[in-house]
Motif scaffolding. Structure first.
Motif, PDB file in Angstrom:
ATOM      1  N   SER A 535       6.457   1.555  11.995  1.00 27.42           N
ATOM      2  CA  SER A 535       6.991   1.091  10.664  1.00 27.42           C
ATOM      3  C   SER A 535       7.440  -0.258  10.532  1.00 27.42           C
ATOM      4  O   SER A 535       6.861  -1.098   9.644  1.00 27.42           O
ATOM      5  CB  SER A 535       7.801   1.809   9.907  1.00 27.42           C
ATOM      6  OG  SER A 535       7.193   3.350   9.903  1.00 27.42           O
ATOM      7  N   ASN A 538       4.479  -2.706  11.335  1.00 25.06           N
ATOM      8  CA  ASN A 538       3.352  -2.690  10.174  1.00 25.06           C
ATOM      9  C   ASN A 538       3.854  -3.449   8.929  1.00 25.06           C
ATOM     10  O   ASN A 538       3.263  -3.233   7.935  1.00 25.06           O
ATOM     11  CB  ASN A 538       2.926  -1.127   9.963  1.00 25.06           C
ATOM     12  CG  ASN A 538       1.969  -1.000  10.935  1.00 25.06           C
ATOM     13  OD1 ASN A 538       1.465  -1.637  11.992  1.00 25.06           O
ATOM     14  ND2 ASN A 538       2.092   0.552  11.353  1.00 25.06           N
ATOM     15  N   GLU A 540       6.102  -2.267   6.790  1.00 27.66           N
ATOM     16  CA  GLU A 540       6.065  -0.980   5.587  1.00 27.66           C
ATOM     17  C   GLU A 540       7.374  -1.081   4.570  1.00 27.66           C
ATOM     18  O   GLU A 540       8.306  -1.701   5.406  1.00 27.66           O
ATOM     19  CB  GLU A 540       6.010   0.347   6.176  1.00 27.66           C
ATOM     20  CG  GLU A 540       4.529   0.596   6.861  1.00 27.66           C
ATOM     21  CD  GLU A 540       4.495   1.904   7.575  1.00 27.66           C
ATOM     22  OE1 GLU A 540       5.688   2.722   7.240  1.00 27.66           O
ATOM     23  OE2 GLU A 540       3.566   2.226   8.230  1.00 27.66           O
ATOM     24  N   SER A 541       7.048  -0.814   3.479  1.00 29.76           N
ATOM     25  CA  SER A 541       8.224  -0.995   2.649  1.00 29.76           C
ATOM     26  C   SER A 541       9.165  -0.095   2.981  1.00 29.76           C
ATOM     27  O   SER A 541      10.568  -0.332   2.569  1.00 29.76           O
ATOM     28  CB  SER A 541       7.840  -0.856   1.318  1.00 29.76           C
ATOM     29  OG  SER A 541       7.047   0.221   1.057  1.00 29.76           O
TER      30      SER A 541
END
Length: 603
Positions: A535, A538, A540-541
């Motif tokens: 995560s 990537n 990701e939020s």
């Protein structure tokens, strides 16, 4: 009635004149006898006794009376012969008797006159004696007063005599002291002579020293000027040193960032018998790649056996013969980043028995010590060196394990039945654990004692892969707070060193019951660790830190504002090929992640 004879005047005869001439000198004789009875002109007074005046007077009167009586008695008695020795007259010779009586009367008259004259003389002598007596009495009184004065003086002189005795004794003491002082004086004179000789020598030396001092003062002035210049240079060099230190930190961390904020090292454990593994291949000229080779049989039996190779590349690959010192040298720069204000996390991953605990903790001997004790040693030594540049550091240590998704304090020393519960909390981007033991440490020895205590308290169990397998994740954290008051610079960071529990498949470990539950919890937390890293890579939020206690506790050291290093440990035995392949695949996935540039926590 007798008839007195008639006395007629007649001319004295020659005999009578002779008799009168014989009797005339009698008063003079009396005077000569009385002269010795005169009082002396001076009376000596002894003491308080006065002279017997009355007795003197009586003796004087007695001598006068006696002299008169003697004079009267000198005349011839009645009926006796005259002074010439003539015969006694006859009774009928009255005329002769009258004549004799007349002669006697004349003699008596002459004697009376001489006695009267002598009496007058005596009266004058008595008057003179009385005057002399009064003078003597006055003189006696004067002498008495003098005697009283003399007695007072005598008493005073007695006191003076005592004082004289005292003064005499003091004089003797003083004389003895004087003799001692004279002896000392002689000694002092000798010493003075030697001192004078030495003084002359010292004067000569002083003259030489004066010239030396003059020369040294000139040198001192030059030296002071040089010191002032050097102080200015030191200040400039300190500024340059501080700027160089800051530049070193920037370049150092730039290099670390170029290497990647998540770095992966692979370490191959040696075989127990010391041989070489055939399915693990390490290129001699390449220390960053590893190959797993496997021969697979044909399922149809028509074709020959096939060889399949799995190639992996990491930041560093360490073979079976790599020492603990070589391992630490590759991560020492990363540990240095912790003192520079960066959060640093280093953890060991791999199956049970692959050497994770040995890599992180090692053994008690110096050559076999692991990453944790060597990192602690480097932190404290580097901190001492930075103190000369004005830095002051405070260190706080904690040691916690995650067992079946439950936090346990490895530094707890109380009763096991009274262990408190722990929760992970985050505030102001800082992760803390409630009721956890945080120890202030100031030396390497204190931290090593805490590590030994935590090692005793850690949960282990026996599995098919390892007789004493770690069934929990252990997390050692060292919080570092540094301040440079002169530069008004502060930094705060956390060094996190993690020994993960062994990962293996259920079929391989043959775990049952409680061991099966432990293995399920371990694999779940490791999977969530991979998910969090993916995560982050990537961007990701939402990063699922809360999916496991391990990732939730390490979120401060896994994010983009930290530097992370993972050791993947593999076993060289052929029957561990499957677990080794899975571990390398997981490590390769982590190595491919790029989570951004880390920044230091400076103020």
């Amino acid at each position: 009635m007798s008839r007195l004879p008639v006395i007629t005047k007649r001319v004295l005869t020659s005999s009578n004149s002779e008799n009168s001439h014989h009797l005339a000198p009698a008063p003079k004789k009396v005077r000569r006898e009385q002269e010795p009875q005169r009082c002396p002109t001076a009376v000596t007074v002894i003491g308080d006794k006065r002279p017997p005046v009355a007795s003197g007077r009586a003796s004087l009167y007695k001598s006068v009376r006696g002299a008169g009586a003697a004079t009267v008695a000198a005349g011839p008695s009645r009926g006796e012969t005259g002074g010439t020795g003539a015969p006694r007259r006859q009774a009928w010779d009255l005329k002769g008797k009258v004549s004799d009586m007349e002669g006697k009367i004349r003699n008596y008259q002459t004697k009376v006159r001489s006695v009267n004259e002598e009496n007058e003389l005596l009266k004058g002598s008595v008057a003179q004696s009385r005057n002399r007596l009064s003078d003597l009495e006055r003189e006696v009184e004067s002498q008495k007063s003098k005697i009283c004065g003399y007695e007072v003086e005598l008493q005073a002189l007695c006191g003076v005599r005592e004082d004289l005795k005292h003064m005499t004794s003091e004089k003797n003491c003083l004389q003895r002291e004087l003799s001692d002082l004279e002896a000392k004086y002689k000694v002092m004179e000798t010493l003075r002579d030697s001192q004078e000789a030495e003084l002359q020598t010292l004067k000569m030396k002083l003259s030489v020293q004066d010239s030396t001092v003059t020369r040294l003062q000139t040198s001192l002035t030059n030296a002071q000027e040089e010191v002032r210049t050097l102080k200015e240079t030191v200040v400039e060099q300190k500024d340059e040193l501080h700027a160089g230190e800051m530049e070193r930190r920037r370049l150092h961390n730039m290099i670390q960032e170029l290497k990647g904020n998540i770095r992966v090292f692979c370490r191959v454990r040696p075989l127990v018998d010391g041989g070489l593994s055939s399915h693990i291949q390490l290129a001699p000229s390449d220390n960053k790649s590893i190959t797993l080779a496997k021969t697979e049989e044909s399922h149809t039996g028509k074709s020959a056996d096939t060889h399949k190779n799995y190639h992996f590349s990491f930041d560093q690959v360490f073979g079976p013969h790599a020492s603990q010192q070589q391992i630490f040298e590759e991560i020492s720069l990363l540990v240095q980043s912790a003192l520079d204000g960066y959060n640093v996390c280093c953890f060991a991953y791999g199956q049970t028995g692959s050497g994770k605990t040995y890599t992180m903790e090692g053994e008690e001997f110096d050559d076999s010590r692991g990453v944790i004790p060597r990192a602690v040693q480097q932190i404290f030594r580097a901190g001492e060196k930075l103190e000369s540049q004005g830095w002051e550091f405070n260190f706080t240590a904690s040691f916690v394990e995650i067992y079946n998704e439950t936090l346990r304090d490895l530094l707890y020393t109380g009763k096991p039945s009274k262990r408190p519960e722990h929760e992970i909390r985050k505030s102001n981007n800082e992760v803390t654990v409630t009721n956890l033991t945080y120890k202030q440490v100031c030396s390497e020895g204190q931290v090593l004692d805490l590590i030994a205590l935590a090692k005793q308290n850690r949960s282990t169990a026996q599995t098919a892969q390892n007789d004493r397998s770690s069934r929990s994740h252990s997390v050692f954290q060292l919080q570092i707070e540094g301040a440079n008051a002169g530069r008004d610079v502060r930094c705060k960071s956390t060094l996190c060193l993690v020994d993960l529990a062994g990962s293996e498949r259920m079929v391989k470990s043959q775990s049952q019951g409680e061991r099966f539950k432990e293995m399920t919890s371990i694999n779940s937390s490791l999977s969530n660790l991979g998910i969090v890293i993916t995560s982050l890579a990537n961007k990701e939020s939402h990063v699922p830190y809360r999916n496991s206690k391990l990732t939730y506790l390490l979120q401060g050291c896994l994010g983009g504002n930290s530097k992370t290093l993972m050791f993947v440990n593999i076993s060289p035995e052929p029957d561990s090929f499957g677990e080794t392949l899975n571990s390398l695949r997981f490590a390769s996935k982590v190595n491919d992640c790029v989570i951004g540039t880390a920044s230091s926590n400076k103020k």
